[in-house]
Design an enzyme around this catalytic site. Structure first.
Site, short mmCIF file in Angstrom:
data_model
loop_
_atom_site.label_atom_id
_atom_site.label_comp_id
_atom_site.label_asym_id
_atom_site.label_seq_id
_atom_site.Cartn_x
_atom_site.Cartn_y
_atom_site.Cartn_z
N LYS A 10 0.84 -1.20 0.00
CA LYS A 10 0.00 0.00 0.00
C LYS A 10 0.88 1.25 0.00
CE LYS A 10 -3.83 -2.41 2.34
NZ LYS A 10 -4.64 -2.52 3.58
N TYR A 21 -12.21 -3.00 -3.35
CA TYR A 21 -12.77 -3.04 -2.00
C TYR A 21 -14.30 -2.98 -2.00
CZ TYR A 21 -8.20 -2.69 0.31
OH TYR A 21 -6.94 -2.95 0.78
N ASN A 24 -1.76 -0.05 7.22
CA ASN A 24 -1.21 -1.37 7.56
C ASN A 24 -0.36 -2.00 6.45
OD1 ASN A 24 -3.34 -2.05 5.93
ND2 ASN A 24 -4.34 -3.42 7.39
N GLU A 66 -8.59 -10.49 -8.04
CA GLU A 66 -7.78 -9.29 -7.83
C GLU A 66 -6.67 -9.19 -8.89
OE1 GLU A 66 -6.79 -9.63 -3.67
OE2 GLU A 66 -8.88 -9.33 -3.11
N HIS A 94 -1.64 -5.43 1.48
CA HIS A 94 -2.86 -6.23 1.30
C HIS A 94 -2.47 -7.59 0.76
CE1 HIS A 94 -6.60 -7.75 -0.36
NE2 HIS A 94 -5.95 -7.94 -1.50
P1 RTP Z 1 -6.51 -6.41 3.24
O1 RTP Z 1 -7.77 -6.75 2.44
O2 RTP Z 1 -6.00 -5.01 3.02
O3 RTP Z 1 -5.45 -7.46 3.15
O4 RTP Z 1 -6.94 -6.42 4.73
P2 RTP Z 1 -7.72 -7.53 5.52
O5 RTP Z 1 -8.29 -8.58 4.64
O6 RTP Z 1 -6.75 -7.96 6.59
O7 RTP Z 1 -8.87 -6.65 6.16
P3 RTP Z 1 -10.31 -6.21 5.61
O8 RTP Z 1 -11.28 -6.39 6.72
O9 RTP Z 1 -10.61 -6.78 4.26
O10 RTP Z 1 -10.09 -4.64 5.47
C1 RTP Z 1 -9.43 -4.13 4.36
C2 RTP Z 1 -8.60 -2.96 4.79
O11 RTP Z 1 -9.43 -1.92 5.29
C3 RTP Z 1 -8.74 -1.19 6.28
N1 RTP Z 1 -9.51 -1.22 7.51
N2 RTP Z 1 -9.70 -0.17 8.25
N3 RTP Z 1 -10.55 1.61 10.28
C4 RTP Z 1 -10.87 0.33 10.37
O12 RTP Z 1 -11.50 -0.13 11.29
C5 RTP Z 1 -10.44 -0.55 9.30
N4 RTP Z 1 -10.71 -1.84 9.21
C6 RTP Z 1 -10.11 -2.28 8.07
C7 RTP Z 1 -7.39 -1.85 6.47
O13 RTP Z 1 -6.42 -1.15 5.66
C8 RTP Z 1 -7.62 -3.24 5.92
O14 RTP Z 1 -6.40 -3.83 5.51
#
Ligand code: RTP
Length: 142
Positions: free
Chosen positions: A3, A43, A106, A120, A109
């Site tokens: 990212k 997303y 973070n 993707e 991804h």
């Molecule tokens: P990613 O898709 O980026 O690998 O992340 P992930 O599966 O671990 O998490 P996901 O729930 O799919 O969330 C995607 C991205 O959204 C951001 N996020 N922000 N502010 C918040 O509470 C929050 N929760 C998620 C993070 O950048 C996350 O990686």
């Protein structure tokens, strides 16, 4: 995908190196300024979340590094190497555990299933990817 914060902070080399040293094969890589509609498509399942708008703005805020990695168990293992979504819950030794504090910054991804990996790859590499299958031999011996 590394990212924008990961790119800006100079973490690309370390992250690529972790996957290389693990033994995975780099199948595609590019530095990419993400169009808003690409971030929204990627997303789209999170469109109803309160953080969706901030997330899309974060992803388009600077170049990302898009990658496709291949190898046995790569999707599940990459998720382990990346660590928990919230970096404060990520184990030390994982990418997020080593490099991040904020869930909204973070660093990386990773696809959460092989099917989403295919989806993707099509979103981030609409031009397609060229797989290569040479052995190491030609790179070691003339
Ligand atoms: P990613 O898709 O980026 O690998 O992340 P992930 O599966 O671990 O998490 P996901 O729930 O799919 O969330 C995607 C991205 O959204 C951001 N996020 N922000 N502010 C918040 O509470 C929050 N929760 C998620 C993070 O950048 C996350 O990686």
């Amino acid at each position: 995908m590394i990212k924008p914060d990961g790119v800006q902070r100079g973490l690309v080399g370390d992250i690529v190196s972790r996957f290389e040293r693990k033994g995975y094969k780099l199948a595609a890589l590019k530095l990419y300024q993400t169009p808003k509609q690409v971030a929204e498509e990627h997303y789209k399942d999170l469109a109803s979340k309160p953080f969706y708008k901030d997330l899309v703005n974060y992803i388009v805020s600077g170049p990302v590094v898009c990658m496709v990695w291949e190898g046995k168990g790569v999707v599940a293992t990459a998720r382990k190497m990346i660590g928990a979504t919230n970096p404060l819950a990520s184990e030390p030794g994982t990418i997020r555990g080593d490099f991040a504090i904020e869930v909204g910054r973070n660093v990386i991804h990773g696809s959460d299933s092989p099917e989403n990996g295919e989806r993707e790859t099509a979103i981030w590499f609409p031009e397609g990817i060229t797989s290569w299958s040479q052995t190491m031999e030609p790179w070691l011996k003339e």
